[in-house]
Scaffold this motif. Structure first.
Motif, PDB file in Angstrom:
ATOM      1  N   HIS A   1       9.673  -1.262  -8.197  1.00 16.24           N
ATOM      2  CA  HIS A   1       9.494  -0.731  -6.847  1.00 16.24           C
ATOM      3  C   HIS A   1       8.973  -1.771  -5.850  1.00 16.24           C
ATOM      4  O   HIS A   1       8.832  -1.471  -4.668  1.00 16.24           O
ATOM      5  N   ALA A   2       8.663  -2.974  -6.342  1.00 15.35           N
ATOM      6  CA  ALA A   2       8.254  -4.060  -5.445  1.00 15.35           C
ATOM      7  C   ALA A   2       9.231  -5.225  -5.528  1.00 15.35           C
ATOM      8  O   ALA A   2       8.900  -6.358  -5.193  1.00 15.35           O
TER       9      ALA A   2
ATOM     10  N   ALA B   1       0.835  -1.197   0.000  1.00 11.35           N
ATOM     11  CA  ALA B   1       0.000   0.000   0.000  1.00 11.35           C
ATOM     12  C   ALA B   1       0.871   1.248   0.000  1.00 11.35           C
ATOM     13  O   ALA B   1       1.581   1.521   0.957  1.00 11.35           O
ATOM     14  N   GLU B   2       0.794   2.012  -1.075  1.00 13.97           N
ATOM     15  CA  GLU B   2       1.577   3.238  -1.186  1.00 13.97           C
ATOM     16  C   GLU B   2       0.669   4.457  -1.078  1.00 13.97           C
ATOM     17  O   GLU B   2      -0.529   4.393  -1.386  1.00 13.97           O
ATOM     18  N   GLY B   3       1.256   5.569  -0.688  1.00 13.06           N
ATOM     19  CA  GLY B   3       0.539   6.828  -0.658  1.00 13.06           C
ATOM     20  C   GLY B   3      -0.311   7.017   0.587  1.00 13.06           C
ATOM     21  O   GLY B   3      -0.495   6.090   1.387  1.00 13.06           O
TER      22      GLY B   3
ATOM     23  N   ASP C   1      -2.541   3.360  -9.604  1.00 17.63           N
ATOM     24  CA  ASP C   1      -3.736   3.601  -8.795  1.00 17.63           C
ATOM     25  C   ASP C   1      -4.651   2.377  -8.801  1.00 17.63           C
ATOM     26  O   ASP C   1      -4.825   1.719  -9.838  1.00 17.63           O
ATOM     27  N   VAL C   2      -5.236   2.082  -7.638  1.00 16.64           N
ATOM     28  CA  VAL C   2      -6.195   0.984  -7.512  1.00 16.64           C
ATOM     29  C   VAL C   2      -7.385   1.489  -6.700  1.00 16.64           C
ATOM     30  O   VAL C   2      -7.325   2.546  -6.064  1.00 16.64           O
ATOM     31  N   SER C   3      -8.453   0.713  -6.692  1.00 14.45           N
ATOM     32  CA  SER C   3      -9.621   1.053  -5.883  1.00 14.45           C
ATOM     33  C   SER C   3      -9.641   0.178  -4.634  1.00 14.45           C
ATOM     34  O   SER C   3      -9.042  -0.901  -4.599  1.00 14.45           O
TER      35      SER C   3
ATOM     36  N   SER D   1      -2.375   3.195  -3.937  1.00 16.00           N
ATOM     37  CA  SER D   1      -1.418   3.086  -5.041  1.00 16.00           C
ATOM     38  C   SER D   1      -0.546   1.883  -4.726  1.00 16.00           C
ATOM     39  O   SER D   1      -0.329   1.547  -3.558  1.00 16.00           O
ATOM     40  N   THR D   2      -0.054   1.213  -5.755  1.00 12.69           N
ATOM     41  CA  THR D   2       0.722   0.000  -5.504  1.00 12.69           C
ATOM     42  C   THR D   2       1.626  -0.309  -6.694  1.00 12.69           C
ATOM     43  O   THR D   2       1.697   0.446  -7.664  1.00 12.69           O
ATOM     44  N   GLU D   3       2.333  -1.426  -6.563  1.00  9.82           N
ATOM     45  CA  GLU D   3       3.250  -1.892  -7.603  1.00  9.82           C
ATOM     46  C   GLU D   3       2.944  -3.359  -7.906  1.00  9.82           C
ATOM     47  O   GLU D   3       2.750  -4.154  -6.988  1.00  9.82           O
TER      48      GLU D   3
END
Length: 347
Positions: free
Chosen positions: A206-207, A191-193, A231-233, A198-200
């Motif tokens: 980055h992962a 989990a980014e941000g 971006d993801v939901s 946001s993710t990889e």
């Protein structure tokens, strides 16, 4: 001087050369001083490598240090100026950099080298009239990079020591985790941000640490180039239903607290089972951002966290050893435990 009879005769000695021409990792011929007393770097990748190798040869930082980051860096380096970098569309303060008079500039990037890599290095070298040396920043080329930079900086013994640590770590961690059965791989969401949305994806640069320890990255998204962060939901994350969530802490602009306390996330297994992990971030993030040699401690941490039966180490000792070797900082047990405070899985 040769004495001959009643007089003297001066025999000229050939002077040692003051410059040398090297071939960098992009195949460019670069003429540099034989003795390097000061250097700079275009990004935190190179900065961290130089800091670990020869901190007294740094002319500045390419990222601004916070007070919490300074806690893990000797005070003598705090006053080095922030001169900027070219990462994430950033800029170097070229006027101040020229005033600092570095002998060379290292350009170290995580992405594969291209013609653009070469041309960017050539342009910067022409602009500043300072030699720019391209170094392969791929994590699997770390031994090559350290050996190359160590020779240029005149610290070959230190480079050999750091390279050996990195190679040994990579070999140990990948050997311990490579044969984990598919149904035993831990399902992880990175989990980014500030919202954690946001993710990889698997295979994204980055992962990479998660891939190397054989975690099951649940993010089924397209990779974004450069700085990443697809971006993801929340609905997607609920559907993936990870067993573990890796997140940045609030200080790093992350969602660690939000994910653990928000009702929107409460039905995800990782949250229900209290398996949300804050990625240690001081002085440099153990997982990524910047993707430099700090990730080698991250490999040990994440492998031992996700797969303690396959890879077990005393992380307090590992933290103290790594910080002494790479960051020139002597930590207490309490210091190490503080860094690890929110980064272990609850049973």
């Amino acid at each position: 001087m040769l004495v001959t009879g009643c007089g003297t005769q001066t025999v000229s000695q050939s002077q040692q050369p003051t410059t040398q021409t090297i071939t960098d990792h992009a195949g460019r011929s670069v003429t540099i001083p034989v003795q390097i007393s000061k250097c700079y770097y275009t990004s935190p990748l190179g900065m961290i490598m130089v800091y670990s190798l020869a901190p007294d040869k740094m002319v500045g930082w390419s990222m601004q240090l916070t007070d919490k980051e300074k806690k893990y860096i000797p005070e003598k380096y705090w006053s080095l100026p922030f001169l900027g970098g070219l990462q994430m569309n950033g800029k170097i303060n070229t006027e101040e950099l020229v005033k600092a008079k570095p002998d060379v500039i290292f350009s170290v990037g995580p992405d594969p080298m291209t013609d653009t890599t070469k041309s960017d290095a050539d342009k910067l070298q022409q602009q500043l009239n300072i030699p720019v040396i391209v170094v392969d920043g791929d994590i699997k080329s770390t031994e090559k990079a350290y050996t190359f930079m160590g020779k240029i900086l005149g610290v070959e013994d230190k480079a050999k020591e750091l390279a050996a640590y990195c190679t040994k770590t990579m070999n140990e961690v990948t050997a311990a985790t490579k044969d984990i059965p598919e149904d035993k791989k831990v399902k992880v969401y990175y989990a980014e941000g500030p919202k954690g949305l946001s993710t990889e994806p698997k295979g994204g640069s980055h992962a990479l640490v998660l891939d190397l320890v054989n975690g099951n990255n649940v993010a089924q998204v397209s990779a974004k180039g450069g700085s990443g962060m697809s971006d993801v939901s929340l609905e997607q994350v609920l559907k993936w239903n990870p067993d573990v969530i890796l997140s940045w802490g609030v200080d790093a602009g992350g969602a660690y607290d939000l994910i653990r306390t928000s009702g929107d996330w409460k039905n995800i297994n990782a949250v229900k089972n209290n398996r949300v992990i804050e990625i240690p971030n001081y002085p440099f993030n153990w997982f990524d951002r910047p993707p430099s040699v700090n990730r080698f401690l991250g490999l040990k941490w994440l492998a031992s966290t996700l797969y303690p039966d396959n890879y077990h180490v005393d992380m307090v000792k590992e933290v103290k050893d790594f910080y002494a070797l790479f960051y020139h900082a002597n930590l207490s047990d309490d210091d190490a435990k503080s860094l690890l405070k929110n980064s272990a899985l609850k049973s």
